[in-house]
Structures are given as structure tokens and as C-alpha cells.
Design an enzyme around this catalytic site. Structure first.
Site, short mmCIF file in Angstrom:
data_model
loop_
_atom_site.label_atom_id
_atom_site.label_comp_id
_atom_site.label_asym_id
_atom_site.label_seq_id
_atom_site.Cartn_x
_atom_site.Cartn_y
_atom_site.Cartn_z
NE ARG A 61 -2.18 -1.03 3.68
CZ ARG A 61 -1.83 0.00 4.46
NH1 ARG A 61 -2.17 1.23 4.12
NH2 ARG A 61 -1.16 -0.20 5.59
CE LYS A 202 -5.92 -4.16 4.56
NZ LYS A 202 -6.51 -4.94 5.69
CG HIS A 221 -6.89 -5.17 10.61
ND1 HIS A 221 -5.56 -4.92 10.87
CD2 HIS A 221 -6.91 -5.87 9.45
CE1 HIS A 221 -4.82 -5.44 9.92
NE2 HIS A 221 -5.61 -6.02 9.06
CB SER A 239 1.14 -7.02 8.09
OG SER A 239 1.73 -7.86 7.13
CE LYS A 243 -4.75 -9.46 10.86
NZ LYS A 243 -5.13 -9.69 9.46
CB THR A 244 -3.69 -15.07 7.66
OG1 THR A 244 -4.16 -13.75 7.34
CG2 THR A 244 -4.22 -16.05 6.62
CG ASP A 258 -7.38 -8.49 6.68
OD1 ASP A 258 -6.54 -8.45 7.60
OD2 ASP A 258 -7.47 -7.60 5.83
NE ARG A 324 -0.15 -8.48 1.62
CZ ARG A 324 -0.63 -8.66 2.84
NH1 ARG A 324 -1.59 -9.54 3.03
NH2 ARG A 324 -0.18 -7.96 3.86
#
Length: 535
Positions: A61, A202, A221, A239, A243-244, A258, A324
Site C-alpha cells: 500500500r 482497504k 481488523h 501484518s 492473524k491469518t 482479515d 501475497r
């Protein structure tokens, strides 16, 4: 289907100002978008079926190029600053006029989708893209309507993404030629001069995070999963904190990886897919996510592909460490296709502490939960960004500050309200370093982290004695099934306890300094729930 769309859809575009595009492709399916992307040489078909693409100059981003229009709708509600940068209505109108002009002669791909899986809270969105693979990304990451729902789909939000459009700072108020301009009053996002598809995802998330709190819905988030007894767990984290990875397990159904909302009806996913980091992905440690990189329909961003075999090398990060995979949630074998469930019983804050001083697992009080939620701490390590030679503390409100446009206390108060009403237990889990800081100690093995998560979800820690951390005030368990006892107390893992004490006080000082920004916004009890004596 007529690629120029039905007459009602075409008329809507004309009303919007788009009248002279070359060909407009409406709601193409995944195979059709593969065909268009390959025909236009936007990517390549690789081993076992994924579409591999490069995002050009930007492999992540561009937060410094994101702006929100300052008008009557946003003036007093937005937390203005370096993250939420203001843009005048006049500059936005110039961008809109020029980006619509830029569509002349272009082929455009349009997807009519939803943000939000729960029928009571989902929002219809139209995404207009210049690239076919961007349209596939939208199909993967957003919620797809049924064919019947498409017939009545009336977009509330619109996102236009044209990588070939170049902003002019003098005319458009931008910083560079790259622009992500958001008008929350018009519910319109304009994106130019970046091929990074995550900007679309996003932007939709930011719009939801602006609107949902007024409906008493907590935007988060976080990832979320649900167990066989319908016990929901949510995982907050920036990130790289896991989390994933930690939410995708074989014994629990994935709700989403997410972005979620927490409403009176429970937790619901904003998305219809996942956008997972895949550098050094392991088939042994992360089998569910690994298998998605070998499936038709998955987009692989910025991976290295062998020119002879067309196999991908997930260990080669020479293009970027931010490789990704974007895939529909149906690629995860144990995901729930409904996309929502009940209220969470466990809330887990994930942090990757590269200083090696936070306990690997801590149980939080409500005041501590608000403190660490507002702090949103993790740490960057050497090699993740240029110029970082030593661990660097990162604080991000709600573990997602770039996407949370409202004042921070708005989200913290909603969290406290939801936690209290559902009697949920909140935990802080450190997936970072032990035995010393980055470069001295080692990363906490993921097998131990999984064991700790399993223990808290199965209530195995309910009868365990907890000890207070003398610097941070956090309570950590004396024992945990499947985890060596010495790991649980971070001070005992350091060869030099005195060096640990110095490092712990240094990090505590960073927490205290960061929390000064909330002075006068939160109760004194919340401030005192964090470290007080930094030096």
C-alpha cells in the site's frame, strides 16, 4: 452476457460520466477473467492453475498517498493527521473529472459485489477496474451476489481503479502521481498510478469502518473462526503477527481472515476471500494456506516463477517480502460459507515482540484490553523495510489504524461495550521473540503458539495459576499444555536477567510515550492498566 452490460447498468455508468470507454465487461466470471488477463499479458498461468502477476513499482500500500475529503460529513468525525490526510472538495472534483476523462478509449471491467456477509449489514459496492486481474481480485476478496441478487444490485459505494492514471499534485492536491482519494460523503474512491490491488480492499474496509459505528457495529481488523461447539474466537493483529495463520486450523471453521464486524447478531466477515502473506510459506506448518497457492482462481502477487517449469518459489523474496495470495474463502477446506456466527468467547490480540520481553500469552482485564487495543503494538525487524537495522516498535490503534478513520476512542469504547455484554475473555499472545531480542533470541515456535491458542480456546487455562509481570502488569500462566514451562516467563529465557530488565523498561517507556496521545480521551483506569514506571 453482453459485455457492454444491460441497458440499466450502462445508463448508470453514463449518469456517472463514463460514456466513451472502449469495451465494458460486466461481472465476468473467474475463467473469463483468466482469459482476458492472459490475453492482455497481465500475468501468467503457473503450475497447478494460479494466476501469477506483478504489481509493478508498488508491492504494498501507499499510505502517504491516501487522502480523505474534508467536508461537512467528515470535518468533526475524522481523526485527521498523517494517516487520515485531508483533501479539499475542489481537488477531489478535479480528480473525479480527470479520472472519468481518462476512461475514454479504455476497456473497463466492472464487478457488482457486496462488502459484508450478513444480510442485515452488507453494503452493495461497484468496482470499476482497468485491469482484468484486478477484477478477478475483486471477485476473490469481496462477497459475490447470486445472479438474482445481481438483478437488483444498486451500489452504495463505488471504487474506480485506473493504474494508468497519473495524478498532478498541483491540480489534484496529491503528494505524487499516485492517488487514493476517498469521499466518504459521496461514497466514492478514486485510485490511480498503483497496481497494488490491496488498495481496493482497504478502501472498502475504511468506508465500512467510518459508517458502521453509527449503527453500533464494531468494525475489526481481525480474523475469526468458530469451533464445533459454536464458540467464536477473533484474532486481532498487524501484518506478520500470525492473524491469518493461526485462524486457519483444521479443527475450527474459518469465518474470515482479515476484516469483520461485531453486531448485535454476532460476528460477520466483510469479505468473501482471503489475502494472505505467503513468503516462506510451509506446507507442513501452514497446510491450509499453502494449498491455496496451488489452486485455479488464486492470484499470486510478486512471486518468483521458474521460466522453464512455471513453478513458483515461495522462499524467493527477491521481488518483495510482501508476496501475497488472493483467493476465495472456498479454497480453505474448513471455512464456513455462511460467513458469520455468534458472539466471541475469546478475543486474542497478536503481537510479534522483536524485543523479546512480552510473555508469550497473557490474560487481560477489561481496562488492559482497552489499553493494548488502543496501543496496537507489534515490532518491525531488520530486513522488513529499508533503513531498519534494529527492532522498531510499531503502534497502530485497533491493530489497523490506517483503515480506522474515526477518533480512536470510538472503536475502543465499542470494544469494551461488546466485551462486557458478551463476557468475552481477552488475551495478549506474543508470536515474536524469546530468549533475547531479534538477532540474539529466537522466534517462538509456531507449534507452541498453536498449543497456547488451543489451551485458551479449550478452557485448559481456567484452572492454572497466573503470575503478574512486574513491568507490564500482564498476567501469564504458570503452565500451559504442550508448552515448556520456562517459555512462559520471558525473563527466565534470557541468559542475562539484568539485560532483560533494561530491555523491558525500554519497551515500557515506548508504550507510555505512545499512550500520551490518548491523554484526556480515556479513563484514568485504562491508562493505569498499562506500564506506568518506564525508567
Amino acid at each position: 452476457m453482453d459485455h457492454r452490460g444491460h441497458s440499466i447498468e450502462a445508463q448508470t455508468l453514463e449518469d456517472f460520466g463514463i460514456r466513451e470507454a472502449s469495451t465494458i465487461y460486466w461481472n465476468l466470471t473467474t475463467p473469463e477473467l483468466y482469459t482476458e488477463a492472459l490475453r492482455r499479458e497481465e500475468g501468467r498461468l503457473v503450475h497447478l492453475g494460479p494466476l501469477a502477476v506483478d504489481t509493478g513499482k508498488y508491492t504494498g500500500r501507499s499510505p502517504k498517498d491516501k487522502f480523505i475529503v474534508r467536508d461537512d460529513t467528515t470535518l468533526h468525525r475524522i481523526d485527521w493527521g498523517e494517516i487520515n490526510q485531508p483533501l479539499t472538495s475542489e481537488h477531489f472534483e478535479n480528480i473525479r473529472r480527470d479520472i472519468i476523462q481518462h476512461t475514454r478509449g479504455l476497456d473497463l471491467f466492472i464487478q457488482n459485489v457486496f462488502v459484508g456477509t450478513h444480510p442485515d449489514y452488507r453494503v452493495p459496492v461497484r468496482v470499476i477496474t482497468e485491469l482484468a486481474w484486478h477484477s478477478l481480485f475483486v471477485r476473490n476478496l469481496f462477497v459475490l451476489p447470486t445472479w438474482r441478487e445481481l438483478e437488483s444490485h444498486q451500489p452504495v459505494y463505488t471504487i474506480i481503479d485506473l493504474p494508468s492514471f497519473r495524478a498532478d499534485p498541483a491540480r489534484h492536491g496529491s503528494r505524487t502521481e499516485t492517488i487514493i482519494a476517498m469521499s466518504l460523503s459521496e461514497k466514492l474512491v478514486l485510485i490511480g498510478s498503483t497496481e497494488y490491488a490491496g488498495e481496493m480492499k482497504k478502501s472498502a474496509f475504511s468506508m465500512m469502518n467510518f459508517e458502521l459505528p453509527e449503527r453500533r457495529v464494531m468494525p475489526m481488523h481481525c480474523s475469526a473462526n468458530v469451533g464445533p461447539e459454536n464458540e467464536v474466537a477473533i484474532f486481532f493483529g498487524l501484518s506478520g503477527t500470525g492473524k491469518t495463520t493461526l485462524s486457519a486450523t483444521q479443527d475450527r471453521a474459518l469465518i474470515g481472515d482479515d476484516e469483520h464486524g461485531w453486531a448485535d447478531a454476532g460476528v460477520f466477515n466483510f469479505e468473501g476471500g482471503c489475502y494472505a502473506k505467503i513468503e516462506h510459506l510451509s506446507a507442513q506448518e501452514e497446510p491450509e494456506i499453502y494449498q491455496t497457492t496451488r489452486r485455479f482462481g488464486t492470484i499470486l502477487e510478486n512471486v518468483v516463477v521458474d521460466p522453464q517449469t512455471y513453478r513458483v518459489n515461495l522462499n524467493d523474496t527477491s521481488k518483495t517480502v510482501n508476496t501475497r495470495a488472493a483467493y476465495p474463502i472456498s479454497h480453505i477446506s474448513n471455512a464456513t460459507m455462511v460467513g458469520y456466527a455468534g458472539h466471541p468467547t475469546n478475543i486474542i490480540f497478536l503481537t510479534a515482540d522483536a524485543f523479546g520481553v512480552l510473555p508469550p500469552i497473557s490474560r487481560l482485564t477489561l481496562d488492559q484490553a482497552m489499553y493494548y487495543f488502543l496501543s496496537g503494538y507489534t515490532a518491525k525487524v531488520a530486513g522488513t523495510e529499508r533503513g531498519i537495522a534494529e527492532p522498531q516498535a510499531t503502534f497502530s490503534v485497533a491493530f489497523g489504524e490506517p483503515f480506522m478513520p474515526l477518533k480512536p476512542h470510538t472503536y475502543a469504547e465499542l470494544l469494551a461495550e461488546r466485551v462486557e455484554s458478551c463476557k468475552a475473555q481477552v488475551w495478549l499472545v506474543n508470536t515474536g521473540w524469546t530468549g533475547g531480542p531479534y538477532g540474539v533470541g529466537h522466534r517462538i515456535p509456531i507449534a507452541y503458539t498453536r498449543a497456547m491458542i488451543e489451551a485458551l480456546l479449550d478452557h485448559q487455562l481456567d484452572r492454572i495459576t497466573f503470575h503478574p509481570d512486574p513491568v507490564f502488569g500482564l498476567s501469564f500462566p504458570e503452565t500451559c499444555p504442550g508448552v515448556p514451562k520456562e517459555i512462559l516467563d520471558p525473563r527466565s529465557t534470557w541468559a542475562d536477567p539484568g539485560a532483560y530488565d533494561l530491555q523491558a523498561r525500554a519497551l515500557a517507556g515506548m508504550f507510555v510515550e505512545n499512550f500520551e496521545r490518548f491523554s484526556g480521551q480515556v479513563a484514568e483506569e485504562v491508562r493505569r492498566a498499562g506500564p506506568l514506571e518506564a525508567c
